[in-house]
Scaffold this motif. Structure first.
Motif, mmCIF file in Angstrom:
data_model
loop_
_atom_site.group_PDB
_atom_site.id
_atom_site.type_symbol
_atom_site.label_atom_id
_atom_site.label_comp_id
_atom_site.label_asym_id
_atom_site.label_seq_id
_atom_site.Cartn_x
_atom_site.Cartn_y
_atom_site.Cartn_z
ATOM 1 N N ASP A 93 0.828 -1.202 0.000
ATOM 2 C CA ASP A 93 0.000 0.000 0.000
ATOM 3 C C ASP A 93 0.861 1.251 0.000
ATOM 4 N N GLY A 141 -4.770 6.739 6.162
ATOM 5 C CA GLY A 141 -5.208 5.345 6.298
ATOM 6 C C GLY A 141 -4.795 4.491 5.106
ATOM 7 N N PHE A 170 -3.183 -10.136 9.442
ATOM 8 C CA PHE A 170 -2.595 -9.253 8.423
ATOM 9 C C PHE A 170 -1.239 -8.840 8.992
ATOM 10 N N ASN A 193 -2.158 -6.754 12.187
ATOM 11 C CA ASN A 193 -3.535 -6.284 12.272
ATOM 12 C C ASN A 193 -4.414 -7.527 12.302
ATOM 13 N N ARG A 237 -7.566 -7.895 11.165
ATOM 14 C CA ARG A 237 -8.711 -7.699 10.250
ATOM 15 C C ARG A 237 -8.111 -7.454 8.876
ATOM 16 N N GLY A 288 -7.049 -5.405 5.603
ATOM 17 C CA GLY A 288 -6.583 -4.041 5.424
ATOM 18 C C GLY A 288 -7.581 -3.242 4.595
ATOM 19 N N ASP A 289 -7.547 -1.951 4.752
ATOM 20 C CA ASP A 289 -8.374 -1.059 3.958
ATOM 21 C C ASP A 289 -7.435 0.002 3.400
ATOM 22 N N PRO A 290 -7.075 -0.020 2.134
ATOM 23 C CA PRO A 290 -7.760 -0.602 0.977
ATOM 24 C C PRO A 290 -7.229 -1.962 0.486
ATOM 25 N N GLU A 291 -6.380 -2.668 1.248
ATOM 26 C CA GLU A 291 -5.840 -3.933 0.736
ATOM 27 C C GLU A 291 -6.939 -4.969 0.470
HETATM 28 N N1 GLY Z 1 -4.123 0.062 4.917
HETATM 29 C C1 GLY Z 1 -3.581 -0.241 6.192
HETATM 30 C C2 GLY Z 1 -4.524 -0.774 7.173
HETATM 31 O O1 GLY Z 1 -5.639 -1.183 6.874
HETATM 32 O O2 GLY Z 1 -4.155 -0.845 8.341
#
Ligand code: GLY
Ligand code: AMP
Length: 426
Positions: free
Chosen positions: A211, A225, A268, A284, A286, A288-291
């Motif tokens: 990312d 983020g 993650f 993490n 959960r 990822g956002d945006p992964e």
């Molecule tokens: N893009 C990084 C996260 O979701 O922590």
């Protein structure tokens, strides 16, 4: 079955998009959801920090399976409360979510089980932390222990800056998240993310991604983020994936099980690929956002089957296949993000921009106006995702769609994937 997805971001739109395609899904609810999720799920208003309200929604709608998107409710024990109320849930217990909820917890686990990670020490008061920092050499990485929405990490270029940062964190710069501080050595290398489903004992590797955290082109400016991502990560060779599993993920899963707090959900791993191999930067608990958005468009198998297997302790019975194509997502954000930005600006031409098999647009901070117009309501607003034979191709598909979106109030980085595109060209 009736499925509830908890959350309201681009990650949850991608999860709902994949779940809605499942033959196992009869009814899909997302709470609270967003303007794009409303196309594939019923959105319901919900205060997700009110666990009794979440349980009441599950009861009222005969929910069979709950998928929790974000980390905050997981660290607060939503999976424990839902499970106790009889609702099958995808996501770790509060005890297992400590892998993300406390950086010190994860560092201690790594130290105990010889998992490669940066050298560190943890502190609950400033003087001892500063005394330790003065024995180290810069750059030093100073981290608030708890959840800080990705903002609790400072790379201090000098020992002076390290000491100032320590003082600021203990003075409350990150609120409660900074009640403890981790001071760690600076790792040099390329970053990559590795995702795996875990059912308490079995690990099912998913895919890799990279990312772009910084707001500006060339990876400049403040951290966000995430302004874009792509999958797979070219740096993650099969050999490096295997080392990540053997040296980092598997020992972590075994240690959590042995401690009586088995991890169930998606793990993650944020990695630094150093000269000596992969090192864990952080976990993490959960997607990822945006992964998640780039993973979901590459997944060939049924997502619900995989998430259920993780929740049921049956990952040894399933497998996950991926298209060979690359997916790349560009985040469109409101002008001003990550600082202050205007809300309720109108976005047009989304249907045309998202048409075709090689583009998917996931929504993050959007809502529908009463007349059906799409309004930007958050900082990160759209995830314009392209699919192509290589990173350059996926990037061209994504930006081709970005250029069709009619949103004067928005902006995006123009170089998502630059490192991977350069690698392809060389
Ligand atoms: N893009 C990084 C996260 O979701 O922590
Ligand atoms: P984290 O929230 O722990 O992932 O940290 C956020 C970002 O800070 C990471 O994605 C890295 O870019 C950077 N970072 C964190 N820890 C280190 C480290 N020990 N060495 C170098 N960079 C780091």
């Amino acid at each position: 079955m009736n499925i509830l997805v908890i959350g309201s971001g681009g990650r949850e739109h991608a999860l709902c998009w994949a779940i809605a395609k499942s033959p196992l899904c009869d009814r899909l609810i997302c709470a609270p959801g967003n303007g794009g999720i409303a196309d594939v799920a019923e959105c319901m208003a919900l205060d997700i920090s009110d666990h009794e309200a979440v349980i009441a929604l599950c009861r009222a709608n005969a929910i069979d399976f709950v998928v929790v998107g974000p980390e905050v409710p997981l660290v607060a024990g939503i999976a424990d409360d839902l499970t106790a109320a009889g609702f099958k849930t995808f996501g770790p217990s509060a005890a297992a979510a400590q892998l993300e909820g406390s950086k010190g917890f994860t560092k201690d686990l790594c130290a105990k089980h010889n998992i490669p990670t940066a050298a560190y020490a943890r502190f609950s008061e400033a003087e001892a932390a500063k005394a330790y920092a003065r024995t180290q050499s810069a750059p030093l990485v100073i981290k608030a222990d708890g959840l800080a929405a990705g903002k609790g990490v400072v790379i201090a270029q000098s020992l002076e800056e390290a000491c100032e940062t320590i003082d600021e964190i203990f003075a409350g710069a990150f609120g409660n998240a900074g009640a403890e501080v981790v001071v760690e050595a600076f790792l040099v290398g390329e970053e990559a993310s590795f995702f795996a489903l875990v059912d308490g004992k079995t690990v099912l590797p998913l895919a890799t991604a990279q990312d772009h955290k910084q707001v500006g082109d060339g990876d400049t400016g403040p951290n966000t983020g995430g302004m874009g991502a792509y999958s797979p990560a070219p740096v993650m060779s099969d050999a490096l994936c295997q080392r990540t599993l053997d040296e980092i993920i598997s020992p972590t899963v075994a240690a959590m099980a042995a401690a009586g707090t088995p991890f169930r959900g998606v793990l993650f791993a944020g990695l630094m690929i150093t000269d000596t191999g992969p090192q864990l930067i952080e976990y993490n608990v959960r997607f990822g956002d945006p992964e998640c958005q780039v993973l979901m468009v590459r997944l060939k198998d049924d997502l619900v089957t995989l998430l259920l297997a993780a929740a049921d302790g049956q990952l040894d019975h399933v497998s996950a296949r991926w298209i060979d194509d690359v997916a790349l997502t560009v985040v469109m954000a409101a002008e001003g993000y990550p600082g202050s930005y205007e809300k309720n600006t109108e976005i047009g031409n989304l249907a045309e921009a998202g048409a075709g098999d090689t583009v998917e647009i996931f929504h993050a901070g959007t809502a529908r106006s009463p007349s059906g117009a799409c309004l930007a309501t958050g900082g990160r607003v759209l995830n314009v995702t392209g699919i192509g034979a290589n990173v350059a191709d996926a990037q061209a598909k994504a930006y081709g769609a970005v250029d069709k979106v009619d949103w004067p109030g928005g902006f995006c980085r123009r170089d998502i994937g630059w490192r991977a595109v350069a690698r392809e060209a060389s």
